[in-house]
Design an enzyme around this catalytic site. Sequence first.
Site, short mmCIF file in Angstrom:
data_model
loop_
_atom_site.label_atom_id
_atom_site.label_comp_id
_atom_site.label_asym_id
_atom_site.label_seq_id
_atom_site.Cartn_x
_atom_site.Cartn_y
_atom_site.Cartn_z
CE LYS A 105 -12.42 12.40 -3.88
NZ LYS A 105 -12.19 11.23 -3.49
CD GLU B 213 -10.36 9.48 -19.40
OE1 GLU B 213 -11.42 9.01 -19.82
OE2 GLU B 213 -9.48 9.12 -18.88
CB CYS C 249 -11.54 5.51 -19.37
SG CYS C 249 -9.84 5.86 -19.93
CD GLU D 93 -17.19 3.59 -18.58
OE1 GLU D 93 -17.69 4.29 -17.95
OE2 GLU D 93 -16.25 3.45 -19.44
P1 NDP Z 1 -16.59 8.10 -9.83
O1 NDP Z 1 -16.66 8.63 -11.07
O2 NDP Z 1 -17.50 8.41 -8.93
O3 NDP Z 1 -15.17 8.47 -8.95
C1 NDP Z 1 -14.04 9.33 -9.52
C2 NDP Z 1 -13.60 10.18 -8.55
O4 NDP Z 1 -14.80 11.32 -8.41
C3 NDP Z 1 -13.13 9.73 -7.18
O5 NDP Z 1 -12.02 10.29 -6.49
C4 NDP Z 1 -14.57 10.01 -6.33
O6 NDP Z 1 -14.29 9.94 -5.16
C5 NDP Z 1 -14.83 11.19 -7.04
N1 NDP Z 1 -16.25 11.63 -6.78
C6 NDP Z 1 -17.35 11.01 -6.74
N2 NDP Z 1 -18.45 11.56 -6.31
C7 NDP Z 1 -18.23 13.01 -6.16
C8 NDP Z 1 -18.81 14.15 -6.17
N3 NDP Z 1 -20.01 14.21 -5.95
N4 NDP Z 1 -18.30 15.36 -5.97
C9 NDP Z 1 -16.62 15.26 -6.26
N5 NDP Z 1 -15.96 14.22 -6.48
C10 NDP Z 1 -16.55 13.07 -6.51
O7 NDP Z 1 -16.17 6.66 -10.11
P2 NDP Z 1 -16.85 5.20 -9.28
O8 NDP Z 1 -15.57 4.90 -8.52
O9 NDP Z 1 -17.97 5.63 -8.60
O10 NDP Z 1 -17.17 4.48 -10.51
C11 NDP Z 1 -18.56 4.53 -11.27
C12 NDP Z 1 -18.17 4.29 -12.85
O11 NDP Z 1 -17.51 5.16 -13.03
C13 NDP Z 1 -17.51 2.99 -13.18
O12 NDP Z 1 -18.68 1.89 -12.67
C14 NDP Z 1 -17.10 3.19 -14.38
O13 NDP Z 1 -17.98 2.95 -15.34
C15 NDP Z 1 -16.67 4.64 -14.39
N6 NDP Z 1 -15.30 5.17 -14.08
C16 NDP Z 1 -14.51 5.49 -15.09
C17 NDP Z 1 -13.44 5.88 -14.96
C18 NDP Z 1 -12.50 6.31 -15.94
O14 NDP Z 1 -11.27 6.03 -16.25
N7 NDP Z 1 -12.96 7.14 -17.01
C19 NDP Z 1 -12.61 5.47 -13.68
C20 NDP Z 1 -13.24 4.99 -12.73
C21 NDP Z 1 -14.71 4.71 -12.91
P3 NDP Z 1 -14.93 8.52 -4.37
O15 NDP Z 1 -13.99 7.49 -4.87
O16 NDP Z 1 -14.60 9.14 -2.80
O17 NDP Z 1 -16.47 8.39 -4.57
#
Ligand code: NDP
Length: 492
Positions: free
Chosen positions: A175, A250, A284, A385
């Site tokens: 996903k 991660e 990240c 972050e």
């Molecule tokens: P999320 O952690 O929410 O999203 C990452 C993935 O998880 C996406 O595919 C998302 O789907 C999915 N997801 C979200 N909610 C759920 C759930 N309840 N159950 C299962 N899967 C889920 O990242 P965000 O886009 O909301 O970003 C939020 C913060 O996360 C950022 O501001 C940043 O600080 C951090 N981040 C860190 C990353 C990294 O590389 N470590 C990458 C991206 C964000 P969907 O997109 O549909 O919500």
Amino acid sequence: MKQYAMLVGGRWVEPASGAYFESVNPYTAAPWALIPRGGKEDVERAVAAAKSAFREGEWPKLTASARGALLCRLADLVAAEADALAEIESTDNGKLIAEMRGQLKYIPQWFRYFGGLADKVEGRVIPIDKAGVFNFTREEPLGVVAAITPWNSPLLLAAWKLAPALAAGNTVVWKPSEFASVSALVFGRLFERAGFPPGVVNILTGYGGEVGEPLITHGDVAKIAFTGGDRTGEHVYEMAARGLKRVTLELGGKSANIVFDDADLDEAVKGVVSGIFAATGQTCIAGSRALIHRSVYDAFVERLLALARTARMGNPLDPDTQVGPVTTRPQYEKVLDYIRIAQGEGAVCRLGGGLAERPECGSGWFIEPTIFTGVRPEMRIAQEEVFGPVLAVIPFETEEEAVRIANGTLYGLAAGVWTQSIRRALTMAERLEAGTVWVNTYRAVSYMSPFGGYKRSGIGRESGIEAIREYLQTKSVWIDIVGHAPNPFVMR
Ligand code: NDP
């Protein structure tokens, strides 16, 4: 607008709901693609397809070498499509075309490396301490793996999960993020072309709560491989724990880039700038805290400001652009909030500090490269972050203090150390609580080197030999070789 389909059991399908949502180009702030809004019913179908492909048909019959060959064929196809995929990613998530091209050209190496590793996974013959039995181990796949990926480096972070998962013989339901799904759906065609049997890789799009949650909690999913924010990661871990499932998580960080007074300051300035402003800070591993030795602090900050001021903002598809937009509207608002929080805490904004309203920024979600000085380690801007182009600069006096500040957050993903002293480099490498430590460089990753977090930055490792173990389980096999039953009332 092009409407995309999901991949389930080798077929391109509409979502059961019939609903679609728009994916928005962060540079124009305009929708450009229609993405299927998957749900529970689609999860049922995809997991059933993955389970069936794991147990029956061609996939479980393939030798490990044949699985490896499929991954190597996939690598060649990705290499051939790299430019087209990079353009899709850049349009969908607003990251620089130069960065996405670099990633896409490198992604095949993950499939080649794990393709090569597939037939080097060996069990052991154990010189067991009991007479008359032969004992050996088998390394077996887990079953159906759910791969959940974010928007910042969609295909790279998917490759980090899919390559070892498939090399180990698992099947996958992937996903991607709702904000960057197009490249995943286009990439999906390459599995077919490489010759993977139907159902080995399935791709579902949609919202985290509607697709991600039913996928994680599904009884036939054995493992969740997730990259994203730590709050979401915590929730994923809780859901997985209820089913006693394996996870790799991660989860980002608050990495410190530490500049000592004996550093090559020209290189260190470039390293600090690249650590936070490359990828608009949306990685990240962003070096979002710069810890600068007091004796070079003023001079270093002046150089830092001078270099950061030269950053060219603009269309991410223009190869000369150095800083692109923020990927999503919620992210844009979050970054602006953190800028206000830092100002409210008394940090001094020395560069940027708000929206970038310049003609070259189109109508996109641009934020000026922002640098705060006067930051104290306990401030929120130095602890949380931001995931945007915002740097917190903190002075330190001694090595001891640098270690204390660097380790003084909940995170532990990465750290950078700038010094000419080998003693100091090795001491810092040992003392920093981080899954990756870079010395006199920053943002280097490889398919060969394990990557992952200490503390709240995650669980498990991706890349390197370590990664395939995250997708295997060990079976111990005992065979009687003497042919007479010992006393049935005592343990053998
Ligand atoms: P999320 O952690 O929410 O999203 C990452 C993935 O998880 C996406 O595919 C998302 O789907 C999915 N997801 C979200 N909610 C759920 C759930 N309840 N159950 C299962 N899967 C889920 O990242 P965000 O886009 O909301 O970003 C939020 C913060 O996360 C950022 O501001 C940043 O600080 C951090 N981040 C860190 C990353 C990294 O590389 N470590 C990458 C991206 C964000 P969907 O997109 O549909 O919500």
